[in-house]
Write an enzyme that holds these catalytic residues in place. Structure first.
Site, PDB file in Angstrom:
ATOM      1  N   SER A  41     -76.539  44.745 -46.491  1.00  0.00           N
ATOM      2  CA  SER A  41     -77.091  43.995 -47.620  1.00  0.00           C
ATOM      3  C   SER A  41     -78.598  44.244 -47.717  1.00  0.00           C
ATOM      4  CB  SER A  41     -76.823  42.509 -47.367  1.00  0.00           C
ATOM      5  OG  SER A  41     -76.864  41.784 -48.552  1.00  0.00           O
ATOM      6  N   PRO A  42     -79.146  44.230 -48.931  1.00  0.00           N
ATOM      7  CA  PRO A  42     -80.599  44.447 -49.036  1.00  0.00           C
ATOM      8  C   PRO A  42     -81.355  43.383 -48.242  1.00  0.00           C
ATOM      9  CG  PRO A  42     -79.577  44.245 -51.228  1.00  0.00           C
ATOM     10  CD  PRO A  42     -78.512  43.970 -50.221  1.00  0.00           C
ATOM     11  N   GLN A  76     -82.144  48.784 -54.331  1.00  0.00           N
ATOM     12  CA  GLN A  76     -82.163  47.568 -55.140  1.00  0.00           C
ATOM     13  C   GLN A  76     -83.531  47.479 -55.808  1.00  0.00           C
ATOM     14  OE1 GLN A  76     -82.769  43.607 -53.353  1.00  0.00           O
ATOM     15  NE2 GLN A  76     -80.881  42.935 -54.336  1.00  0.00           N
ATOM     16  N   TYR A 103     -86.121  35.622 -58.607  1.00  0.00           N
ATOM     17  CA  TYR A 103     -87.122  36.633 -58.979  1.00  0.00           C
ATOM     18  C   TYR A 103     -87.060  36.836 -60.492  1.00  0.00           C
ATOM     19  CZ  TYR A 103     -87.456  37.032 -53.987  1.00  0.00           C
ATOM     20  OH  TYR A 103     -87.644  36.715 -52.664  1.00  0.00           O
ATOM     21  N   ARG A 155     -77.034  42.092 -58.824  1.00  0.00           N
ATOM     22  CA  ARG A 155     -76.938  40.942 -57.907  1.00  0.00           C
ATOM     23  C   ARG A 155     -77.288  39.672 -58.671  1.00  0.00           C
ATOM     24  NH1 ARG A 155     -78.556  39.684 -51.614  1.00  0.00           N
ATOM     25  NH2 ARG A 155     -76.553  40.639 -51.232  1.00  0.00           N
ATOM     26  N   ARG A 215     -77.670  39.432 -41.967  1.00  0.00           N
ATOM     27  CA  ARG A 215     -78.239  39.112 -40.644  1.00  0.00           C
ATOM     28  C   ARG A 215     -77.500  39.772 -39.477  1.00  0.00           C
ATOM     29  NH1 ARG A 215     -78.104  32.928 -41.708  1.00  0.00           N
ATOM     30  NH2 ARG A 215     -76.333  33.731 -42.890  1.00  0.00           N
TER      31      ARG A 215
HETATM   32  C1  LIG Z   1     -84.646  39.122 -43.611  1.00  0.00           C
HETATM   33  C2  LIG Z   1     -83.874  39.033 -44.886  1.00  0.00           C
HETATM   34  C3  LIG Z   1     -84.374  39.668 -46.021  1.00  0.00           C
HETATM   35  C4  LIG Z   1     -83.662  39.636 -47.219  1.00  0.00           C
HETATM   36  N1  LIG Z   1     -84.101  40.337 -48.300  1.00  0.00           N
HETATM   37  C5  LIG Z   1     -83.333  40.445 -49.396  1.00  0.00           C
HETATM   38  C6  LIG Z   1     -83.658  41.337 -50.443  1.00  0.00           C
HETATM   39  O1  LIG Z   1     -84.620  42.081 -50.367  1.00  0.00           O
HETATM   40  N2  LIG Z   1     -82.860  41.360 -51.531  1.00  0.00           N
HETATM   41  C7  LIG Z   1     -81.769  40.580 -51.639  1.00  0.00           C
HETATM   42  O2  LIG Z   1     -81.083  40.612 -52.655  1.00  0.00           O
HETATM   43  N3  LIG Z   1     -81.401  39.751 -50.632  1.00  0.00           N
HETATM   44  C8  LIG Z   1     -82.153  39.698 -49.525  1.00  0.00           C
HETATM   45  N4  LIG Z   1     -81.731  38.903 -48.477  1.00  0.00           N
HETATM   46  C9  LIG Z   1     -80.456  38.194 -48.567  1.00  0.00           C
HETATM   47  C10 LIG Z   1     -79.339  39.009 -47.920  1.00  0.00           C
HETATM   48  O3  LIG Z   1     -79.131  40.229 -48.612  1.00  0.00           O
HETATM   49  C11 LIG Z   1     -78.034  38.226 -47.886  1.00  0.00           C
HETATM   50  O4  LIG Z   1     -77.630  37.952 -49.202  1.00  0.00           O
HETATM   51  C12 LIG Z   1     -78.152  36.921 -47.111  1.00  0.00           C
HETATM   52  O5  LIG Z   1     -78.901  37.106 -45.918  1.00  0.00           O
HETATM   53  C13 LIG Z   1     -76.784  36.360 -46.755  1.00  0.00           C
HETATM   54  O6  LIG Z   1     -76.058  37.264 -45.954  1.00  0.00           O
HETATM   55  P1  LIG Z   1     -75.847  37.046 -44.353  1.00  0.00           P
HETATM   56  O7  LIG Z   1     -75.223  35.690 -44.197  1.00  0.00           O
HETATM   57  O8  LIG Z   1     -74.942  38.161 -43.943  1.00  0.00           O
HETATM   58  O9  LIG Z   1     -77.205  37.112 -43.706  1.00  0.00           O
HETATM   59  C14 LIG Z   1     -82.457  38.913 -47.290  1.00  0.00           C
HETATM   60  C15 LIG Z   1     -81.980  38.263 -46.146  1.00  0.00           C
HETATM   61  C16 LIG Z   1     -82.653  38.334 -44.962  1.00  0.00           C
HETATM   62  C17 LIG Z   1     -82.075  37.677 -43.741  1.00  0.00           C
END
Ligand SMILES: Cc1cc2nc3c(=O)[nH]c(=O)nc-3n(C[C@H](O)[C@H](O)[C@H](O)COP(=O)(O)O)c2cc1C
Ligand SMILES: Cc1cc2nc3c(=O)[nH]c(=O)nc-3n(C[C@H](O)[C@H](O)[C@H](O)COP(=O)(O)OP(=O)(O)OC[C@H]3O[C@@H](n4cnc5c(N)ncnc54)[C@H](O)[C@@H]3O)c2cc1C
Length: 784
Positions: free
Chosen positions: A424-425, A502, A583, A631, A725
């Protein structure tokens, strides 16, 4: 103690039995308004596990119930002319009347006073009772009398159901679905003795009214159901035993929770139990189990604290505290299952093929996962895996283990993603001047080599003032493009993964500190001007953005187009437009952040106008054979904000504009949001959009095991799973998860092959040790 149970259903009777056993000196009466042999309803069903628990508490009643039980293991689906069956599920069914008669006899034997045909109007009728158990069912008059103390929250669900019976014993727990000109009906059918089965027919309110069923009496409803389900009835007749109900006898389920379960009426303590305290939809058949377990817990607490009247307050507090957790867990699973049946027609029955429909139905409560199904019925699961893989173009040898769904490829336009796992981004806030440097090469490269099918770079900003922080990545100049190309080339050269970018613009959430220096906090110095659809700061102490005018919109659109062109030149396989998390483009979509009075504000269509304009401009320059995703924040988690229903409309508009897949995230739009987190908490949004809008989706959020991803993909709740994560913790998450589920055929980078066998062997060794330890613990407890 003097104890009075008002209501002689499973809750009141079972509690009375256990409590009398705990101390025969207690005077216990069960007051029931019906006669001993009257009862509404047919059979109930529960799992083997409930029976084991009851045996531990009262062997004679458990044995008598066990003897009367019909046990079976199979679930069968009748759907679109097909019959599909699985085994290993372990149910027991019994006639409700028979079960109550067993409990009545046992209660009497122990000296419980049973009073029939007394309709209790108020708990004040028993002023000398120390404890009154309000076990008077879902419409509890006692709960109603103390409404201000118990504060019941009752939610009348939209579906209609009628509880019938038939003199035909079905071998399996049978679910039959029938389409009519006005929509779908489903029947939940289970036997409860050698000759008789419960037959519950359910449909939506809309379909119910369209057929005029509200005007039907019981006999007309029965004939209607008989002709609708003629094939599954095979000539058997349907019968009712709820003639006491007025009107058509089609009911709505009441979902009920109470924040408080006990009170004092001035003379006695009053406590709710069973359906009077909480309800669980019949879709997972747990109402009776919960009623029994409430009784067990209250007795356990008396056993622990002492069964004297002065202990009642502490006992009731402990009872409520312990039961609340378990009840919430079951209610949650029951709600998932109930909601599945509420939307089943248009969301699943119209859309899914019978094989996938069956899988979706089996996993509807989300308590049964892919690996649970493997334990229950390995042949079914492996057959389904082969069916699923064949849908992705893989025809596995029937003699070999099928490929789990998360390891099947997925094609979007000209791009085939080798498996369903997406990095994921994730913003790393580690760039200088927006340039992806060695850190980003190693970070993304490692995750590509770690086995994911698609690796997304973090939100990449389309101009310097589009950044969230000074450490954000960009693609607004050729130097950045050259560095990005190095990373994309590395991924393609060293892995089978596809590379995604992204593109985004921070809008009002820009000009902030690096995450670890204060997330969303404004910079101390060198702030840049912010723009947004409406001049509202994100934080109280945050920078107020300037309202965008048309010239700003044109400039930002051009920045997106230039970045997309550069991304194509870098060789990215997929481009995601970031319209989530508050955003810029998400700010246009949410009514909380877009208060414009022009053509870009107001209705959802207006609020979508600018994001769709950007999407169309990018799509025009992005290569035809490469897919684009969008997204979305599918829920703002705040009143007045975007709901999942709105998100489906947004997805529909992006679909029409040419989006190939929707990445279903949520939140971060409004600071005061109140999200409800939990395992797979955003997957329902993906499920809804995928199956109601008819567009592929990415599920994301608290998906952290192969079992989660396999269950989601197999059930058609998403096409891809984005993992964030867990990928920070483990770049090789996909390879490691494959090894954990015993899948050895997933290719590792050749340079790392020397580690593969050892890693797999160590896992198996650890599993064997854990199994041996469990076996030893079970043997030891059996000896005790
Ligand atoms: C450190 C970090 C940075 C993130 N940056 C972005 C981002 O740049 N763009 C985005 O769409 N989501 C971002 N997210 C959200 C993640 O892509 C994801 O949707 C969210 O962490 C939930 O997934 P997980 O439970 O597997 O961590 C970020 C999450 C984390 C933890
Ligand atoms: C269609 C359907 C199918 C179901 N299938 C299942 C299933 O398969 N498995 C399962 O576990 N559960 C099932 N249930 C739920 C189950 O029936 C209830 O959860 C369970 O009976 C709750 O037990 P209880 O003792 O709390 O309440 P009840 O069983 O409702 O008992 C309450 C008793 O109180 C009596 N009463 C009420 N008011 C008074 C009064 N004022 N004075 C005296 N007596 C009074 C009533 O006559 C009744 O006997 C189903 C429910 C429905 C509607």
């Amino acid at each position: 103690m003097r104890i009075v149970c008002i209501g002689g259903g499973p809750a009141g009777l079972y509690f009375a039995i256990l409590m009398k056993q705990l101390d025969p000196a207690h005077s216990i009466a069960v007051i029931e308004r019906n006669r001993p042999y009257d009862t509404f309803g047919w059979g109930v069903v529960f799992s083997d596990a409930t029976m084991d628990n009851m045996r531990a508490w009262d062997r004679p009643s458990a044995n008598a119930i066990q003897k009367a039980f019909n046990h079976w293991d199979d679930i069968e689906l009748w759907f679109k002319g097909r019959r599909i069956r699985t085994t290993g599920h372990g149910f027991v069914g019994i006639g409700r009347r028979h079960m109550l008669n067993i409990l009545q006899a046992r209660a009497e034997e122990l000296g419980v006073e049973l009073v029939f045909e007394r309709d209790v109007k108020s708990d004040a009728e028993f002023p000398d009772a120390d404890l009154i158990i309000a076990s008077d069912g879902v419409n509890s008059a006692i709960r109603e009398r103390h409404k201000s103390a118990f504060k019941p929250d009752i939610n009348i669900r939209p579906n209609r159901f009628i509880w019938l019976g038939t003199e035909k014993a079905y071998e399996a727990f049978t679910f039959a679905f029938q389409r009519t000109e006005h929509g779908w009906f489903q029947a939940h059918i289970y036997k409860f003795d050698d000759r008789t089965s419960t037959f519950i027919v359910e449909t939506t309110e809309q379909t119910f009214l369209a057929h005029g069923l509200d005007q039907f009496d019981q006999d007309q409803s029965i004939s209607f159901c008989e002709s609708l389900f003629a094939d599954v009835l095979g000539g058997a007749k349907l019968r009712t035993n709820s003639r006491h109900l007025r009107g058509s006898a089609w009911l709505n389920f009441s979902h009920m929770v109470c924040p408080t379960w006990h009170t004092h009426n001035g003379a006695s303590h009053v406590v709710l139990m069973g359906d009077a305290a909480h309800t669980a939809h019949f879709a997972i058949g747990s109402g009776t189990k919960l009623a029994f377990e409430d009784g067990i817990e209250l007795v356990r607490q008396f056993q622990k604290h002492g069964s004297n009247a002065d202990k009642i307050p502490v006992v009731l507090n402990a009872y409520e505290e312990v039961r609340r957790i378990d009840v919430a867990r079951i209610q949650n699973a029951a709600n998932n299952a109930m909601e599945w049946f509420e939307v089943v027609g248009r969301r699943y029955a119209d859309v899914l093929e019978p094989e996938q429909f069956m899988y979706s139905m089996l996993t509807r409560s989300q308590r049964i996962s892919h690996e649970n199904l493997r334990l229950r019925d390995k042949d079914y699961l492996e057959g389904y895996e082969r069916w699923f893989a064949s849908r992705s173009g893989i025809n596995a040898d029937p003699a070999e283990r099928g490929l789990p769904p998360m390891f099947t490829p997925f094609r979007l336009r000209g791009v085939t993603i080798p498996n369903r796992i997406v990095v994921s981004p994730m913003a790393m806030y580690s760039a200088t001047d927006g340039i992806p440097d060695d850190f980003h090469l190693v970070h993304l490269g490692a995750r590509a080599m770690g086995g994911a099918g698609l690796v997304f770079g973090e939100m990449t900003c389309v101009s310097p003032d589009a950044r969230i922080t000074p450490g954000c990545l960009g693609l607004w100049n050729d130097a950045q493009a050259a560095h990005w190309k190095r990373i994309v080339d590395f991924i393609h050269r060293n892995s089978a993964a596809k590379a995604g970018i992204q593109l985004g613009h921070a809008g009002r959430k820009g000009s902030t500190r690096l995450a670890w220096e204060g997330i969303d906090q404004p910079l101390d110095h060198d702030n840049w001007e912010l723009i947004a659809p409406t001049p509202l700061a994100y934080l109280k102490n945050g920078q107020r953005p300037r309202e965008m005018d048309r010239a700003d919109m044109d400039r930002v659109r051009q920045d997106f187009v230039d970045a997309a062109r550069r991304a194509a030149g870098c060789g990215f396989d997929m481009l995601e437009l970031h319209c989530a998390h508050g955003y810029l483009l998400s700010e246009f979509i949410s009514p909380l952040t877009n208060r414009r009075g022009d053509a870009f504000g107001g209705s959802l269509e207006n609020r979508l106008r600018y994001p769709l304009e950007i999407f169309a401009a990018i799509r025009a320059v992005w290569p035809e054979d490469r897919p684009m995703s969008v997204r979305l924040s599918c829920h703002d988690w705040y009143p007045g904000g975007i709901t999942p229903e709105n998100a489906a409309e947004v997805a529909q508009m992006f679909k029409q504009a040419g989006a190939d897949i929707i990445d279903c995230s949520s939140g971060q739009v409004w600071k005061e949001e109140r999200p409800v987190y939990g395992r797979l908490f955003q997957t329902p949004f993906s499920d809804k959009i995928r199956n109601e809008v008819g567009i592929p989706t990415i599920a994301v959020g608290a998906i952290f095991e192969a079992d989660h991803a396999n269950s989601i993909i197999a059930a058609g709740r998403a096409d891809l799973c984005a993992i964030a994560r867990p990928h920070l913790a483990d770049p090789a998450w996909t390879l490691h998860e494959a090894a954990k589920i015993g899948l050895t055929g997933v290719p590792w980078p050749t340079q790392y092959l020397a580690a593969k066998n050892q890693y797999e062997a160590n896992l198996r060794r650890a599993e064997a040790a854990a199994a041996a330890a469990t076996e030893a613990a079970v043997a030891a407890s059996n000896r005790r």
